[in-house]
Design a protein around this motif. Structure first.
Motif, PDB file in Angstrom:
ATOM      1  N   TRP A  70       2.298  -4.703   9.645  1.00  0.00           N
ATOM      2  CA  TRP A  70       0.445  -4.546   9.609  1.00  0.00           C
ATOM      3  C   TRP A  70      -0.076  -2.583  10.348  1.00  0.00           C
ATOM      4  CZ3 TRP A  70      -3.129  -3.900  13.747  1.00  0.00           C
ATOM      5  CH2 TRP A  70      -2.784  -4.453  14.210  1.00  0.00           C
ATOM      6  N   PRO A  71       0.620  -2.357  11.236  1.00  0.00           N
ATOM      7  CA  PRO A  71       0.278  -1.623  12.139  1.00  0.00           C
ATOM      8  C   PRO A  71       0.504  -0.092  11.152  1.00  0.00           C
ATOM      9  CG  PRO A  71       1.445  -2.555  13.799  1.00  0.00           C
ATOM     10  CD  PRO A  71       1.683  -3.277  12.502  1.00  0.00           C
ATOM     11  N   VAL A  72       1.401  -0.166  10.814  1.00  0.00           N
ATOM     12  CA  VAL A  72       1.851   0.876  10.003  1.00  0.00           C
ATOM     13  C   VAL A  72       1.123   1.111   8.713  1.00  0.00           C
ATOM     14  CG1 VAL A  72       3.583   2.042   8.517  1.00  0.00           C
ATOM     15  CG2 VAL A  72       3.848   1.033  10.797  1.00  0.00           C
ATOM     16  N   PHE A  76      -1.634   4.238   7.370  1.00  0.00           N
ATOM     17  CA  PHE A  76      -2.208   5.216   6.547  1.00  0.00           C
ATOM     18  C   PHE A  76      -3.102   4.462   6.194  1.00  0.00           C
ATOM     19  CE2 PHE A  76      -1.539   4.573   1.415  1.00  0.00           C
ATOM     20  CZ  PHE A  76      -0.797   5.874   1.390  1.00  0.00           C
ATOM     21  N   LEU A  77      -3.719   4.035   6.136  1.00  0.00           N
ATOM     22  CA  LEU A  77      -5.587   3.610   5.466  1.00  0.00           C
ATOM     23  C   LEU A  77      -6.382   5.106   6.124  1.00  0.00           C
ATOM     24  CD1 LEU A  77      -6.824   1.105   3.662  1.00  0.00           C
ATOM     25  CD2 LEU A  77      -7.593   0.509   6.006  1.00  0.00           C
ATOM     26  N   PHE A  78      -6.432   4.560   7.197  1.00  0.00           N
ATOM     27  CA  PHE A  78      -7.343   5.342   8.728  1.00  0.00           C
ATOM     28  C   PHE A  78      -6.474   6.797   8.016  1.00  0.00           C
ATOM     29  CE2 PHE A  78      -6.654   8.348  11.655  1.00  0.00           C
ATOM     30  CZ  PHE A  78      -8.376   7.967  12.033  1.00  0.00           C
ATOM     31  N   ILE A  79      -5.378   6.860   7.397  1.00  0.00           N
ATOM     32  CA  ILE A  79      -4.901   8.501   6.793  1.00  0.00           C
ATOM     33  C   ILE A  79      -5.998   8.577   5.264  1.00  0.00           C
ATOM     34  CG2 ILE A  79      -3.393   9.981   5.772  1.00  0.00           C
ATOM     35  CD1 ILE A  79      -1.622   9.178   8.657  1.00  0.00           C
ATOM     36  N   THR A  80      -5.823   7.793   4.485  1.00  0.00           N
ATOM     37  CA  THR A  80      -6.483   7.801   3.649  1.00  0.00           C
ATOM     38  C   THR A  80      -7.366   8.197   3.544  1.00  0.00           C
ATOM     39  OG1 THR A  80      -4.413   6.897   2.393  1.00  0.00           O
ATOM     40  CG2 THR A  80      -7.396   6.450   1.229  1.00  0.00           C
ATOM     41  N   VAL A 377       1.884  10.170  -3.602  1.00  0.00           N
ATOM     42  CA  VAL A 377       0.525   9.888  -1.708  1.00  0.00           C
ATOM     43  C   VAL A 377       0.949  10.977  -1.006  1.00  0.00           C
ATOM     44  CG1 VAL A 377       2.301   8.629   0.180  1.00  0.00           C
ATOM     45  CG2 VAL A 377       2.065   7.630  -2.478  1.00  0.00           C
ATOM     46  N   PHE A 378       2.045  12.420  -1.316  1.00  0.00           N
ATOM     47  CA  PHE A 378       2.145  13.220  -0.798  1.00  0.00           C
ATOM     48  C   PHE A 378       1.009  14.534  -0.846  1.00  0.00           C
ATOM     49  CE2 PHE A 378       4.382  18.023  -0.993  1.00  0.00           C
ATOM     50  CZ  PHE A 378       3.761  18.292   0.919  1.00  0.00           C
ATOM     51  N   ALA A 379       0.346  14.101  -2.459  1.00  0.00           N
ATOM     52  CA  ALA A 379      -0.436  15.038  -2.437  1.00  0.00           C
ATOM     53  C   ALA A 379      -2.030  14.674  -2.205  1.00  0.00           C
ATOM     54  CB  ALA A 379      -0.577  15.512  -3.984  1.00  0.00           C
ATOM     55  N   TYR A 380      -2.001  13.111  -2.478  1.00  0.00           N
ATOM     56  CA  TYR A 380      -3.072  13.036  -2.583  1.00  0.00           C
ATOM     57  C   TYR A 380      -3.795  12.881  -0.290  1.00  0.00           C
ATOM     58  CZ  TYR A 380      -3.241  11.527  -6.624  1.00  0.00           C
ATOM     59  OH  TYR A 380      -3.485  11.957  -8.027  1.00  0.00           O
ATOM     60  N   THR A 381      -2.362  12.129   0.357  1.00  0.00           N
ATOM     61  CA  THR A 381      -2.684  12.366   1.915  1.00  0.00           C
ATOM     62  C   THR A 381      -2.194  12.800   2.366  1.00  0.00           C
ATOM     63  OG1 THR A 381      -1.158  10.457   2.013  1.00  0.00           O
ATOM     64  CG2 THR A 381      -3.458   9.527   1.171  1.00  0.00           C
ATOM     65  N   GLY A 382      -1.098  13.961   2.002  1.00  0.00           N
ATOM     66  CA  GLY A 382       0.006  15.061   2.301  1.00  0.00           C
ATOM     67  C   GLY A 382       0.761  14.649   3.834  1.00  0.00           C
ATOM     68  N   THR A 388       4.401   7.877   6.608  1.00  0.00           N
ATOM     69  CA  THR A 388       3.705   6.760   7.561  1.00  0.00           C
ATOM     70  C   THR A 388       3.819   5.782   6.038  1.00  0.00           C
ATOM     71  OG1 THR A 388       1.746   7.476   8.284  1.00  0.00           O
ATOM     72  CG2 THR A 388       2.087   5.701   7.756  1.00  0.00           C
ATOM     73  N   MET A 389       3.942   6.114   4.664  1.00  0.00           N
ATOM     74  CA  MET A 389       4.448   4.868   3.944  1.00  0.00           C
ATOM     75  C   MET A 389       5.504   5.196   3.460  1.00  0.00           C
ATOM     76  SD  MET A 389       3.890   2.889   1.511  1.00  0.00           S
ATOM     77  CE  MET A 389       1.742   3.536   1.483  1.00  0.00           C
ATOM     78  N   LEU A 390       6.668   6.069   3.485  1.00  0.00           N
ATOM     79  CA  LEU A 390       7.680   5.988   4.001  1.00  0.00           C
ATOM     80  C   LEU A 390       8.917   5.254   5.586  1.00  0.00           C
ATOM     81  CD1 LEU A 390      10.568   7.725   3.348  1.00  0.00           C
ATOM     82  CD2 LEU A 390      10.623   9.076   4.526  1.00  0.00           C
TER      83      LEU A 390
END
Length: 459
Positions: A70-72, A76-80, A377-382, A388-390
């Protein structure tokens, strides 16, 4: 206890409803009926109810939100959110919806199995699949009728022209897109296997009929992405089925070797079966009077002589464009990311940003979505979001593989869920699915992710 049961039932109904609604939205007549305000109302209700359930869980028992890794997911949510704030100039409403849907997927859908347990989880998911199967088969049969008559026309849905019937030697039918429809059909074939032993005889007969119907549609759809997914499912199903059968009497290395060879043979045999099915279906259609609905099969108002069977070889692709424009699309999205590599373009602002700064790029001129769930994921969140998703996916895959290859008695349910993930994950390499989107694929795969992660932890 009663309040807990009610809360779990509400969550189960909420998840089932959205999976059902997302599947139904892929059928053009229903999508037309829900077009505009009705669809907006449904999605807004989905967002509001999701926020309410999240808030209630946070207040009553926030431990339920602490799912696997869940921290990961929180990072990811924070980065979004940061990506959306950086690109807020180009819009914020759609990004807010994606953020809320992400919260719902990561902390409600993903946590569903952990909250309700095996029996309730599979009771809900089996009933959901059975419900989808009914209206999906009806829509598919209607599409077969269109194929028989070579019906072909267009409708406008949400400002986009949609093909109905038979175009480019592939069956669109009454579905928004044959690729979307084909992947649902493949998932439903797996769902039949999941449900089969739990249903009475007359339902089992129905199931067998639906497998023939759904497999036929996959062939008629001409979807290469789903064809690849189907080969991978056959490979995985044969390998895992044989592996767990042989492991009881053989050493691991020998078991893996035999299972791998037989699985590869099964994949090779799948191709001629598909080719034979295609040849049979090519003999089915009839060419009627020269009318507009049959336009693709008529020239100068006169019917084409049907001495030969029609072709199911797609006419919209060739050796020079084997990716069906995807290479150009992917290249274009990467081009417009210049200077945006850290946090990306945000989930719903890539096109507005590119239109302002790179109006002549391929993606803008052709108005294409990215057509790759992972690249999205890369295009939208860099880079930050992609890494992070990886990390999350690597942790999940590691847990699942360790569980599968350290246990000799992995359940059929677990194997089928694995195969569904294989199908959806491979399909998402060619379409914008799974991540940062709110549709059938994302609403189904996150509960499955949760089941796979939690079940592996239990044993």
């Amino acid at each position: 206890m009663e309040k807990k049961k009610i809360a779990n039932n509400v969550l189960g109904g909420y998840i089932a409803f959205f999976i059902l609604y997302s599947a139904a939205k892929r059928i053009v007549p229903f999508a037309l009926f829900m077009e505009g305000l009705p669809n907006d109302i449904v999605y807004n209700i989905f967002v509001i109810v999701g926020l309410a359930l999240l808030t209630l869980t946070l207040v009553q028992d926030k431990a339920k939100l602490k799912v696997f890794a869940w921290p990961v997911l929180l990072l990811f949510l924070f980065i979004t959110i940061v990506s959306s704030l950086i690109n807020i100039k180009y819009g914020y409403t759609k990004n807010m919806n994606i953020i809320v849907c992400g919260m719902v997927h990561y902390f409600l859908f993903f946590a569903y199995y952990k909250r309700v347990g095996k029996d309730e989880f599979f009771k809900n998911i089996r009933l959901t699949f059975d419900a989808i199967l009914v209206f999906w088969v009806i829509a598919t049969v209607v599409s077969f009728v269109q194929f028989y008559h070579l019906t072909a026309y267009r409708v406008v849905l949400d400002g986009v022209e949609r093909r109905i019937g038979f175009f480019d030697n592939r069956l669109f039918g009454v579905f928004i897109d044959p690729n979307f429809a084909a992947i649902v059909s493949l998932v439903l074939i797996l769902a039949v296997i999941l449900n089969f032993k739990h249903r009475p005889t007359f339902v089992k007969v129905w199931y067998v009929i639906t497998v023939v119907i759904n497999y036929s549609y996959i062939i008629l759809s001409g979807s290469r992405a789903v064809e690849i997914a189907m080969y991978l499912v056959v490979l995985g199903a044969t390998f895992l089925g044989l592996y767990y059968h042989l492991l009881k009497k053989n050493k691991a290395f020998k078991t893996i070797a035999i299972s791998a060879v037989v699985a590869l043979v099964a994949v090779v045999l799948t191709y001629p079966i598909g080719t034979l099915t295609k040849k049979i279906w090519e003999k089915v259609p009839v060419i009627e009077d020269a009318t507009e609905k049959n336009a693709p099969y008529f020239e100068s108002g006169e019917a084409i002589d049907k001495e030969e069977d029609i072709s199911l070889e797609r006419s919209d692709i060739d050796e020079e464009n084997i990716s069906n424009n995807r290479f150009d699309i992917w290249k274009s999205y990467i081009e417009v990311m210049k200077g945006k590599y850290i946090f990306g373009l945000s989930p719903r602002n890539a096109m507005p940003y590119a239109t302002e700064h790179y109006p002549d790029t391929y993606m803008v001129v052709r108005n294409y979505s990215i057509h790759n769930g992972y690249l999205a994921v890369f295009a939208y969140t860099g880079v930050l979001g992609a890494v992070t998703m990886l990390i999350f996916l690597v942790l999940l895959v590691k847990r699942v593989l360790v569980y599968m290859f350290t246990n000799k008695n992995v359940s059929l349910e677990y194997v089928i869920m694995i195969l569904m993930v294989v199908a959806l994950a491979s399909y998402s390499f060619f379409f914008t699915e799974m991540f940062l989107i709110n549709n059938f694929t994302s609403s189904l795969i996150w509960p499955i992710f949760g089941y796979l992660a939690c079940k592996a932890k239990e044993e």
